[in-house]
Design a protein around this motif. Structure first.
Motif, short mmCIF file in Angstrom:
data_model
loop_
_atom_site.label_atom_id
_atom_site.label_comp_id
_atom_site.label_asym_id
_atom_site.label_seq_id
_atom_site.Cartn_x
_atom_site.Cartn_y
_atom_site.Cartn_z
N ARG A 1 8.83 54.78 20.12
CA ARG A 1 8.30 53.87 21.13
C ARG A 1 6.87 53.49 20.81
N ARG A 2 6.57 52.23 20.95
CA ARG A 2 5.22 51.75 20.69
C ARG A 2 4.35 52.02 21.91
N VAL A 3 3.16 52.54 21.63
CA VAL A 3 2.22 52.86 22.70
C VAL A 3 1.11 51.82 22.71
N ILE A 4 0.86 51.23 23.88
CA ILE A 4 -0.20 50.24 24.01
C ILE A 4 -1.48 50.93 24.45
N ARG A 5 -2.51 50.81 23.65
CA ARG A 5 -3.79 51.44 23.95
C ARG A 5 -4.90 50.40 23.85
N HIS A 6 -5.94 50.61 24.63
CA HIS A 6 -7.09 49.71 24.60
C HIS A 6 -8.22 50.27 23.75
N ASP A 7 -8.26 51.55 23.57
CA ASP A 7 -9.31 52.17 22.77
C ASP A 7 -8.80 52.43 21.37
N PRO A 8 -9.70 52.45 20.39
CA PRO A 8 -9.29 52.77 19.01
C PRO A 8 -8.64 54.16 18.97
N ILE A 9 -7.63 54.27 18.13
CA ILE A 9 -6.91 55.54 17.99
C ILE A 9 -7.35 56.20 16.70
N THR A 10 -7.70 57.42 16.77
CA THR A 10 -8.09 58.19 15.58
C THR A 10 -7.09 59.29 15.36
N ARG A 11 -6.84 59.60 14.10
CA ARG A 11 -5.89 60.66 13.77
C ARG A 11 -6.47 62.01 14.14
N GLN A 12 -5.69 62.79 14.85
CA GLN A 12 -6.12 64.13 15.22
C GLN A 12 -5.68 65.13 14.18
N ALA A 13 -6.49 66.12 13.95
CA ALA A 13 -6.16 67.15 12.97
C ALA A 13 -5.02 68.00 13.49
N GLU A 14 -4.13 68.39 12.59
CA GLU A 14 -3.03 69.27 12.96
C GLU A 14 -3.59 70.65 13.28
N THR A 15 -3.27 71.15 14.45
CA THR A 15 -3.86 72.41 14.90
C THR A 15 -2.95 73.60 14.68
N ARG A 16 -1.65 73.35 14.43
CA ARG A 16 -0.73 74.46 14.26
C ARG A 16 0.13 74.23 13.03
N PHE A 17 0.61 75.32 12.47
CA PHE A 17 1.53 75.25 11.35
C PHE A 17 2.96 75.19 11.91
N ARG A 18 3.74 74.19 11.44
CA ARG A 18 5.11 74.05 11.91
C ARG A 18 6.06 74.44 10.78
N SER A 19 6.99 75.32 11.04
CA SER A 19 7.95 75.75 10.04
C SER A 19 9.35 75.32 10.45
N TYR A 20 10.22 75.16 9.46
CA TYR A 20 11.59 74.73 9.70
C TYR A 20 12.55 75.73 9.07
N SER A 21 13.67 75.92 9.69
CA SER A 21 14.71 76.78 9.14
C SER A 21 16.01 76.00 9.03
N VAL A 22 16.80 76.33 8.01
CA VAL A 22 18.09 75.68 7.81
C VAL A 22 19.18 76.66 8.24
N ARG A 23 20.04 76.21 9.13
CA ARG A 23 21.11 77.05 9.66
C ARG A 23 22.46 76.50 9.23
N SER A 24 23.40 77.41 8.99
CA SER A 24 24.77 77.04 8.63
C SER A 24 25.70 77.43 9.76
N LEU A 25 26.70 76.59 9.99
CA LEU A 25 27.63 76.81 11.10
C LEU A 25 29.01 76.29 10.69
N PHE A 26 30.05 77.08 10.92
CA PHE A 26 31.39 76.58 10.75
C PHE A 26 31.67 75.63 11.90
N CYS A 27 31.88 74.37 11.59
CA CYS A 27 31.89 73.34 12.63
C CYS A 27 33.19 72.54 12.65
N GLY A 28 34.26 73.11 12.22
CA GLY A 28 35.53 72.41 12.28
C GLY A 28 36.56 73.06 11.39
#
Length: 216
Positions: A189-216
């Motif tokens: 979704r596009r966000v309408i803003r009136h003030d300039p937008i600056t990139r914020q520094a990432e504050t947390r480390f995000r990790s991902y896991s791969v899961r396997s599932l018998f699905c049929g």
């Protein structure tokens, strides 16, 4: 018992069998006829094995009193060949296609019913979800909604190719509160803003896991 293809065994093969005998299973290549994989299991017991990719003819030998791969179960050995060639291959993104075989005894003969079986692999976000980060380059803002189990369930249904719900239904509104990477159902979704937008520094480390599932 062995895998002679040199390829990784990653596709599921499950066999349900009647009790009263043991079974020796050999998968042979449809193209060359070479033996690719062999397995041994007891009748009536749960049995599942991972096999390499390819198209295979399945041969079963059954009996009691195992005498080795040459003599099998001796002179009382009964053999059975599955009439259909089975293919073990990737089915779409992250879905490993295999088969489930149900053996039943009809008098002195074995009959087989075959259905497909799948292992689905999906990535999920571990840990707490940080607040959304505004992006200066695109002006878009998106949020990972719900917990990781809800997103994983939605991602899995999308990968299996389930149809999109009708617009305005409760199901569609629920999906719009979740974000699945690459799903056409969930546009940014596009966000309408009136003030300039600056990139914020990432504050947390995000990790991902791969899961396997018998699905049929």
């Amino acid at each position: 018992m062995w895998n002679r293809t040199g390829l990784p065994a990653v596709f599921p093969l499950q066999v349900k069998s009647p009790p009263g005998a043991d079974y020796y299973l050999v998968l042979s290549s449809e193209e060359s006829g070479d033996e690719a994989l062999a397995a041994y299991f007891k009748g009536g017991a749960f049995f599942k094995v991972l096999v390499p990719p390819g198209r295979f003819v399945l041969h079963f030998a059954s009996g009691s009193g195992w005498q080795g791969e040459r003599r099998l179960f001796g002179p009382e050995t009964r053999v059975f060949k599955l009439p259909d060639v089975l293919e073990f291959a990737i089915r779409g993104a992250g879905i490993k296609g295999g088969h489930k075989i149900t053996l039943t005894r009809s008098g002195a003969y074995l009959q087989a019913a075959v259905k497909e079986q799948y292992i689905c692999q999906v990535a999920s976000l571990d840990g707490p979800v940080p607040e959304p980060r505004p992006l200066q380059e695109t002006g878009h803002l998106f949020r990972l909604g719900g917990d990781r189990h809800e997103r994983w369930d939605l991602h899995l249904r999308w990968r299996l190719g389930l149809r999109a719900p009708e617009a305005g239904t409760a199901e569609q509104l629920w999906q719009r509160r979740r974000f699945v990477l690459g799903s056409p159902l969930l546009p940014r979704r596009r966000v309408i803003r009136h003030d300039p937008i600056t990139r914020q520094a990432e504050t947390r480390f995000r990790s991902y896991s791969v899961r396997s599932l018998f699905c049929g």
